[in-house]
Structures are given as structure tokens and as C-alpha cells.
Design a protein around this motif. Structure first.
Motif, PDB file in Angstrom:
ATOM      1  N   LYS A  76       7.706  -5.756   8.748  1.00 25.49           N
ATOM      2  CA  LYS A  76       7.173  -4.435   8.420  1.00 25.49           C
ATOM      3  C   LYS A  76       7.296  -4.152   6.918  1.00 25.49           C
ATOM      4  O   LYS A  76       6.357  -3.659   6.284  1.00 25.49           O
ATOM      5  CB  LYS A  76       7.927  -3.381   9.222  1.00 25.49           C
ATOM      6  N   VAL A  77       8.473  -4.489   6.345  1.00 24.77           N
ATOM      7  CA  VAL A  77       8.692  -4.277   4.909  1.00 24.77           C
ATOM      8  C   VAL A  77       7.724  -5.135   4.100  1.00 24.77           C
ATOM      9  O   VAL A  77       7.112  -4.668   3.133  1.00 24.77           O
ATOM     10  CB  VAL A  77      10.157  -4.601   4.525  1.00 24.77           C
ATOM     11  N   LEU A  78       7.576  -6.403   4.508  1.00 25.89           N
ATOM     12  CA  LEU A  78       6.714  -7.326   3.771  1.00 25.89           C
ATOM     13  C   LEU A  78       5.259  -6.874   3.825  1.00 25.89           C
ATOM     14  O   LEU A  78       4.543  -6.894   2.812  1.00 25.89           O
ATOM     15  CB  LEU A  78       6.859  -8.739   4.343  1.00 25.89           C
ATOM     16  N   ALA A  79       4.817  -6.456   5.015  1.00 23.04           N
ATOM     17  CA  ALA A  79       3.436  -5.993   5.160  1.00 23.04           C
ATOM     18  C   ALA A  79       3.175  -4.776   4.280  1.00 23.04           C
ATOM     19  O   ALA A  79       2.132  -4.664   3.627  1.00 23.04           O
ATOM     20  CB  ALA A  79       3.153  -5.665   6.626  1.00 23.04           C
ATOM     21  N   LYS A  80       4.131  -3.855   4.242  1.00 22.65           N
ATOM     22  CA  LYS A  80       3.982  -2.657   3.420  1.00 22.65           C
ATOM     23  C   LYS A  80       3.983  -3.013   1.936  1.00 22.65           C
ATOM     24  O   LYS A  80       3.213  -2.445   1.141  1.00 22.65           O
ATOM     25  CB  LYS A  80       5.131  -1.681   3.726  1.00 22.65           C
ATOM     26  N   ALA A  81       4.850  -3.970   1.557  1.00 22.20           N
ATOM     27  CA  ALA A  81       4.943  -4.375   0.154  1.00 22.20           C
ATOM     28  C   ALA A  81       3.644  -5.033  -0.297  1.00 22.20           C
ATOM     29  O   ALA A  81       3.173  -4.809  -1.415  1.00 22.20           O
ATOM     30  CB  ALA A  81       6.111  -5.332  -0.038  1.00 22.20           C
ATOM     31  N   ILE A  82       3.033  -5.837   0.580  1.00 22.62           N
ATOM     32  CA  ILE A  82       1.766  -6.502   0.234  1.00 22.62           C
ATOM     33  C   ILE A  82       0.638  -5.476   0.126  1.00 22.62           C
ATOM     34  O   ILE A  82      -0.159  -5.490  -0.818  1.00 22.62           O
ATOM     35  CB  ILE A  82       1.426  -7.590   1.284  1.00 22.62           C
ATOM     36  N   SER A  83       0.591  -4.544   1.098  1.00 22.55           N
ATOM     37  CA  SER A  83      -0.468  -3.523   1.066  1.00 22.55           C
ATOM     38  C   SER A  83      -0.310  -2.576  -0.120  1.00 22.55           C
ATOM     39  O   SER A  83      -1.284  -2.015  -0.615  1.00 22.55           O
ATOM     40  CB  SER A  83      -0.467  -2.721   2.375  1.00 22.55           C
ATOM     41  N   SER A  84       0.940  -2.410  -0.594  1.00 21.86           N
ATOM     42  CA  SER A  84       1.192  -1.525  -1.744  1.00 21.86           C
ATOM     43  C   SER A  84       1.038  -2.255  -3.069  1.00 21.86           C
ATOM     44  O   SER A  84       1.172  -1.646  -4.131  1.00 21.86           O
ATOM     45  CB  SER A  84       2.604  -0.928  -1.661  1.00 21.86           C
ATOM     46  N   GLY A  85       0.826  -3.586  -3.006  1.00 20.63           N
ATOM     47  CA  GLY A  85       0.658  -4.358  -4.234  1.00 20.63           C
ATOM     48  C   GLY A  85       1.958  -4.722  -4.914  1.00 20.63           C
ATOM     49  O   GLY A  85       1.959  -5.176  -6.063  1.00 20.63           O
ATOM     50  N   VAL A  86       3.092  -4.536  -4.228  1.00 18.12           N
ATOM     51  CA  VAL A  86       4.396  -4.880  -4.822  1.00 18.12           C
ATOM     52  C   VAL A  86       4.540  -6.395  -4.929  1.00 18.12           C
ATOM     53  O   VAL A  86       5.069  -6.924  -5.902  1.00 18.12           O
ATOM     54  CB  VAL A  86       5.553  -4.283  -3.982  1.00 18.12           C
ATOM     55  N   VAL A  87       4.077  -7.124  -3.902  1.00 20.30           N
ATOM     56  CA  VAL A  87       4.040  -8.590  -3.957  1.00 20.30           C
ATOM     57  C   VAL A  87       2.651  -9.038  -3.517  1.00 20.30           C
ATOM     58  O   VAL A  87       1.925  -8.299  -2.845  1.00 20.30           O
ATOM     59  CB  VAL A  87       5.113  -9.236  -3.043  1.00 20.30           C
ATOM     60  N   SER A  88       2.294 -10.257  -3.890  1.00 25.49           N
ATOM     61  CA  SER A  88       0.981 -10.779  -3.509  1.00 25.49           C
ATOM     62  C   SER A  88       1.038 -11.369  -2.109  1.00 25.49           C
ATOM     63  O   SER A  88       2.104 -11.773  -1.629  1.00 25.49           O
ATOM     64  CB  SER A  88       0.537 -11.849  -4.508  1.00 25.49           C
ATOM     65  N   ALA A  89      -0.116 -11.445  -1.460  1.00 22.54           N
ATOM     66  CA  ALA A  89      -0.191 -12.007  -0.107  1.00 22.54           C
ATOM     67  C   ALA A  89       0.191 -13.486  -0.106  1.00 22.54           C
ATOM     68  O   ALA A  89       0.673 -14.017   0.904  1.00 22.54           O
ATOM     69  CB  ALA A  89      -1.601 -11.822   0.445  1.00 22.54           C
ATOM     70  N   GLU A  90      -0.005 -14.181  -1.250  1.00 22.52           N
ATOM     71  CA  GLU A  90       0.336 -15.605  -1.326  1.00 22.52           C
ATOM     72  C   GLU A  90       1.843 -15.810  -1.426  1.00 22.52           C
ATOM     73  O   GLU A  90       2.415 -16.695  -0.792  1.00 22.52           O
ATOM     74  CB  GLU A  90      -0.341 -16.264  -2.546  1.00 22.52           C
TER      75      GLU A  90
END
Length: 675
Positions: free
Chosen positions: A460-474
Motif C-alpha cells: 500500500k505504501v509503495l503503491a501510494k509512493a509511486i502514484s505520488s511520484g516519490v519513487v519511480s515504478a521501475e
């Protein structure tokens, strides 16, 4: 009687009695029939009433008297100390705290307490407690409009204002022919979330979702947008009749924050104190000895201790100068004298620092009451356990850690622990447990906030971080669990499914991290799914005198705090590699970026490059960097001096110090360097 002469003593002792009332009322809720606790509560209230009347604060004395009548009814078994009844008593204590705080700020202590007095009178007369407690109490006001903000929300508003955000209160009115009220509210929140952060809604989010409101509601947001832009965006939502946008003034926020702040926290700004003098009557011999020890303590105004510390800091600078002169002259007699003076001043330094130490209990004391209120709001059963409240920290650090701990506790209450139903279905006890723990380790104090909740959901944290642009999907899937958990400290990241009145606004944990790092500490998080989460804060014992490694950068000298250093090393030029246009080295299997301080601080080059590099490995949490210097001078205890009002934004420099030879050395802020 000269009132001013005794005012400081009155404020200090009133704060002590109010804290005792809060603590003992919480104990009474657990043990309603415990007569000694009831006697302690009654004694505190009675003493406070007498002091207030003597000082001429009639409103304070009157409210305390009315509260005392209810306490007397509990004491004589005419009333039962139920949770609902104690809610009303706590309301009275809140008013008393506000009145004492007003007096401390130079006010008269007057306050409109008619509503709570009526409640207390009705309860005393035997009216149904549940019905009396349900009577509405006026909310706190900001400006001329009634709108309640708790301490947490005021903190967020204040910190947002400091960071250049605007705070607006929106009064939204829906059309009379609106079909789906909850859907319109959701659309308004969706729009607002795109332009800023929602801080507060009235009615609450739950009530809005259940359409438990008429046709209007209010929302408070912080945003970079202008008032006109916010209004225009919200008006795009259909079936809105009218929207009124009011900007909340920074001064009003600060004033409200001052009026609502916890009295016990303010106490540390005013006085450094010994133990509370207890009454020895009917107490065991050990307690009487404690009371006798307390009588040997004195209260000292904190400004005097600050002056003493400043004078000693000058002495430390002169001590360094004498050590330098002694070394240059090579005089045995002078060397012996300087060494003796160094030992004496070292002992003096230890005593002065200990005098400035304050138990973290000063901050911890306000949390049981806060957790009780939050647990009721969230319909959760929570037991707060406090360990190590006698652990001591420098007063300057104590003043700053209250808000970060409020954020962490609220986060544990909202995100961490589950509702009784979910816990029961998971095979856990209905009552969750949050532990607030403090302890010393070396030259640091650790404060931990531990809950036995559901733990952090990595996906859940990772999905939110990716959608927020905090980390890249790669890069996301390659992160370790610990690295994913650290993403919670990213600005604007929230994992709440819905915004609540407690958290989920994307404001909080990044504020915690920034505040702790500004104090020279760090904060980490560990979690086990299904078992719970632990936030750990590491803080230096004091901020005034620190241990550093002195290094040469060309002809200049810099100081690197030892608390940031992992180790020093000398490497060959061929050991340096390149990755992504950045020079790096292999440090014990980890790729560490290399930073040449000569280039970074633009120091004039006076020494040619050698085939060997001297490096200092520093860290900030899990991140590391290698600082290239010309040579190491050695470890030193130095006095941290600020750069003054004109040099407040110098990047990566936290202050300066004066060395024994009179030279000024800049102190490197490693936390700012590693980004």
C-alpha cells in the motif's frame, strides 16, 4: 500583598496541581472506587481554589469550587466516577488550564465558563449525567467565527504558514434541490485535495459521508493557491449554491495555538524545577524521604541558566586558547596549570549541563489525556504505557520534541492500532497497546513509539509512493521493506483511505523528520505486519557543546560533528569510481558518493592534489556520503555558536566555533549535505 511578587510561584504551583489533576483523573477512570486517588484529586482542587482566591483570580477560584463540589460528591459516594462524568470534569480542567495560561501571558484569567459551570451544577444536583454531558460546549474561536481546532491542527496550520502556505476556511452551501449530498461533498474534497491539504472539516468526515448535516459545511485547507483560484475550482462542482472563503491570519493561528497549548509544556519555558513537594501525612517512610529530598531543591529561572551557560561557553573558548598557548610555549608549569584547569572546567561543564537537564516527563505527562480523547473519537480501546519518563534531556531539546511526538502518537492511534472488532477477529485482545519509551544510550537519548497494531502495509505504501511520484515504478519493486517504510517520511505522502479528523492529510511524518533532524537527531521506522510498528527517535543530550572532528580543507578548518561520523579513512586515487556522473567509492560493500569539500564550499586551492585522499564517512539515517578533506586535525569539544540573524540561510553550515588559536571554524551540517 504585592501580587507580582508571588505571580511566578502561583503560575508554577498551579501548573503542578493541574497536571496532578489530569494524572489522577485518568487513574480514577481506571479505578473509580480508589479512595486515596479521590483524596489526591480533591486536595489538588482545594489547594488550587485557595491559591486562586488569595491571588484575586475569582473566575478561576469559582470554577474550581464548582468542580470541587462534584469531586466531593464522588468522595462521599453520592456520585459514581463514570467515564461520562469525568468527561465534564476534564472540560473544567481544560478551562482552568486556559485561565492559568492566560494569567501566565499577562492576562486577567477571565473566561466564559457558564456552560461548563451549568453542567457541573446539574450533575451535583443529581440530574442524569449522560444528558448533561451531551449539552453542547462553545468551541474555540479564531477571529470572530466559531471553529474548533485542536493542538495538532493548530500546529499543522502554524508550520504550513512558516513554509509559505495559505490557510483558508471554506463555507460551502449546497442548493436546496441537491440530490446526493454526500457525493457533492466528495467532489469538493477531491478538488481541494488537488490544490492543497485538508486540515479540518465541520461536521466531521464521517458525518458528511452519512449525510448527517443540513446544506452547508466548512473545510479548512492549506495551499499555495490564491483565494480566487480556490473559489473558482470549488465552484466548478455542480449543485453548489454559494462558497465563502476566509483566509486564516497567521497571528490568529499563533494566538489560538498559545491559548490552547498544554500548560505543562509551557512550564518548561518558564522554570527549571526539582521534584514536586509532596505532603508527608499518612505516607510511608520512603515517600517521606522523597518529600524531604524535594525540600532541598530550589527553582531557578531558566534565563539565569542560559546566562550561566553562555558564560561557560566563553570559558571553554578561553580554555582552548590556553591549551594552544601552553603547547606553543612548552612550559611545564603552565602545562600543569592548564591541565588542572581543564579538569576543573570539565567537571563544571558536567554540572552546568546537568542543571539544564529536564525529565522527558515534562512532555510525556500530557499524552495520556490526549490518547484518552483520541481513543473515544476513533472508537478504539487503547492503553498507553509510558516507560523511562525520568530520562533527562537538555531543556532546549525538550522544548522542541513535543510536536513530533504528538504527530507520532496520533499516527499510531489512527493508522497503527485497529478497532476492537478487527482485533477480536484477528485473535488479538480488544484493547490495543501503545508504548512511549525513553532511555539513554551513550551521548544520545532514544524515544520510541511502539504499537501492537496491524503493522505497515508495504504494498500500500509503495503503491501510494509511486502514484505520488516519490519513487519511480521501475525502482519501487527493488526497494527493501525498510526503504519502503522510510518513504512514509516523504512530504505529502499519506496512506489513509479517507481523510479523518486525526490524520490522513499527507501532513505529519515529514514534519517529524525535519524537526528531529534540525535538532541533530534522526528518526527511523520498523514494522512487522500483523504485529505492530516502532518509530525510534535518536536525539543528542545537549545542543550547546558538541564533540567534533576538526579537518583541514585547503587553508581553512571545518568541524564535522562526531554524531554524524561513521569513520575516517585514507583511500587511493584509483579507488574512486564513477556512477551516474557522480564520483563514488566502495565502502564495505556499499556504494557511497564522494563529495570534495574544496569544490563544494569553493575554498581557494592552496595545496596540490595527492594520490591519496583523506575522507570522512558521514551518515544521515540509512544514507551515507564520503567527504574529501586535506587532513585530519583531531577530536575536540567545541561551543556551537549561531551565525546570527544575517546568515540564516547558509546551506550545509549549522554554526561556527572559535578555536584555541582564535581562528573561526565553520561547523558542517551533515544532514543538509546528504539529500
Amino acid at each position: 500583598m504585592e501580587k507580582d511578587e508571588y505571580l511566578e510561584m502561583f503560575i508554577d504551583e498551579s501548573n503542578e496541581h493541574l497536571q496532578a489533576l489530569n494524572d489522577n483523573l485518568l487513574k480514577l477512570e481506571e479505578k473509580p472506587d480508589d479512595l486515596p486517588i479521590i483524596n489526591e484529586i480533591f486536595r489538588s482542587a482545594h489547594t488550587l481554589k485557595g491559591m486562586s482566591a488569595t491571588m484575586g483570580y475569582e473566575d478561576l477560584a469559582s470554577l474550581t469550587h464548582q468542580m470541587e463540589n462534584v469531586l466531593d460528591a464522588i468522595k462521599t459516594n453520592k456520585l459514581e466516577a463514570t467515564s461520562v462524568l469525568l468527561d465534564v470534569v476534564f472540560e473544567a480542567v481544560d478551562h482552568l488550564e486556559a485561565m492559568v495560561q492566560d494569567i501566565a501571558n499577562g492576562g486577567s484569567g477571565k473566561r466564559d465558563v457558564k456552560e461548563v459551570v451549568i453542567k457541573l451544577e446539574k450533575i451535583e444536583k443529581g440530574e442524569l449525567v449522560d444528558e448533561v454531558a451531551a449539552t453542547k460546549i462553545p468551541e474555540k474561536t479564531i477571529g470572530n467565527e466559531i471553529h474548533s481546532y485542536d493542538d495538532f491542527e493548530l500546529t499543522v496550520l502554524s508550520q504550513s504558514a512558516e513554509q509559505g502556505f495559505n490557510a483558508y476556511r471554506l463555507e460551502v452551501s449546497l442548493r436546496e434541490d441537491v440530490i446526493l449530498k454526500a457525493a457533492r461533498v466528495f467532489m469538493v474534497f477531491e478538488v481541494l485535495e488537488q490544490v492543497g491539504e485538508v486540515i479540518k472539516s465541520t461536521p466531521t468526515v464521517d458525518q458528511l459521508e452519512e449525510e448527517n448535516f443540513d446544506l452547508s459545511f466548512s473545510v479548512t485547507i492549506v495551499t499555495k493557491e490564491t483565494e480566487t483560484d480556490v473559489r473558482a475550482r470549488v465552484m466548478k462542482v455542480s449543485e453548489i449554491e454559494e462558497i465563502k472563503v476566509t483566509k486564516i491570519d497567521t497571528e490568529e493561528i499563533d494566538q489560538a495555538q498559545g491559548n490552547s497549548s498544554n500548560v505543562d509544556e509551557e512550564k518548561t519555558d518558564e522554570l527549571v524545577e526539582g521534584k514536586v513537594q509532596g505532603e508527608s501525612e499518612n505516607k510511608p517512610e520512603t515517600e517521606q524521604k522523597t518529600a524531604q529530598a524535594a525540600n532541598k531543591t530550589i527553582r531557578v529561572n531558566i534565563e539565569r541558566l542560559d546566562s550561566l551557560m553562555n558564560l561557560f561557553e566563553e570559558l571553554v573558548i578561553d580554555r582552548g586558547r590556553l591549551e594552544q598557548i601552553s603547547s606553543d610555549l612548552k612550559s611545564n608549569e603552565l602545562t600543569e596549570t592548564v591541565e588542572h584547569m581543564s579538569r576543573i572546567s570539565g567537571d563544571l561543564q558536567s554540572i552546568i549541563l546537568n542543571m539544564r537537564m529536564v525529565p522527558v516527563e515534562q512532555v510525556f505527562n500530557r499524552f495520556p489525556r490526549m490518547v484518552r480523547g483520541l481513543a473515544k473519537d476513533l472508537n478504539k480501546k487503547v492503553n498507553l504505557e509510558i516507560i523511562g519518563a525520568d530520562t533527562e534531556l537538555d531543556r532546549t531539546v525538550i522544548d522542541e520534541i513535543g510536536d513530533p511526538l504528538v504527530h507520532l502518537l496520533r499516527n499510531s492511534m489512527d493508522h497503527g492500532v485497529e478497532t476492537p472488532e478487527i482485533r477480536r477477529n484477528s485473535g488479538k485482545p480488544e484493547e490495543s497497546k501503545i508504548t512511549l519509551k525513553a532511555y539513554h544510550s551513550g551521548n544520545h537519548v532514544f524515544i520510541e513509539v511502539i504499537d501492537d497494531g496491524a503493522g505497515i502495509n508495504r504494498d500500500k505504501v509503495l503503491a501510494k509512493a509511486i502514484s505520488s511520484g516519490v519513487v519511480s515504478a521501475e525502482n519501487g519493486p527493488n526497494l527493501s521493506d525498510k526503504q519502503v517504510y522510510e518513504l512514509l517520511f516523504s512530504s505529502g505522502l499519506s496512506t489513509a483511505d479517507v481523510i479523518s479528523d486525526v490524520s490522513g492529510r499527507g501532513v505529519g511524518l515529514d514534519v517529524v523528520k525535519n524537526k528531529i533532524e534540525s535538532l541533530g537527531g534522526n528518526v527511523t521506522v520498523n514494522s512487522t505486519p500483523g504485529e505492530g510498528t516502532m518509530f525510534s527517535i535518536q536525539l543528542p543530550l545537549t545542543l550547546s557543546i558538541i564533540s567534533v572532528m576538526l579537518v583541514e580543507v585547503q587553508a581553512e578548518i571545518y568541524a564535522v560533528p562526531l554524531s554524524s561520523i561513521i569513520e575516517t579513512a585514507i583511500i587511493k586515487k584509483e579507488d574512486i569510481m564513477a556512477a551516474h556522473n557522480q564520483k563514488v567509492i566502495d565502502f564495505r560493500g556499499s556504494v557511497v558518493p564522494l563529495m570534495n569539500l574544496t569544490n563544494f564550499f569553493e575554498v581557494p586551492v592552496t595545496k596540490e592534489e595527492d594520490e591519496y585522499y583523506s575522507i570522512v564517512i558521514v551518515r544521515k539515517g540509512e544514507k551515507m556520503a564520503a567527504l574529501v578533506v586535506n587532513s585530519f586535525i583531531g577530536q575536540k569539544e567545541i561551543v556551537l555558536k549561531s551565525l546570527g540573524d544575517y546568515l540564516t540561510s547558509v546551506f550545509a553550515i549549522s554554526g561556527a566555533t572559535i578555536l584555541g588559536n582564535g581562528q573561526v571554524a565553520l561547523i558542517i551540517d551533515c544532514n543538509a549535505l546528504i539529500k
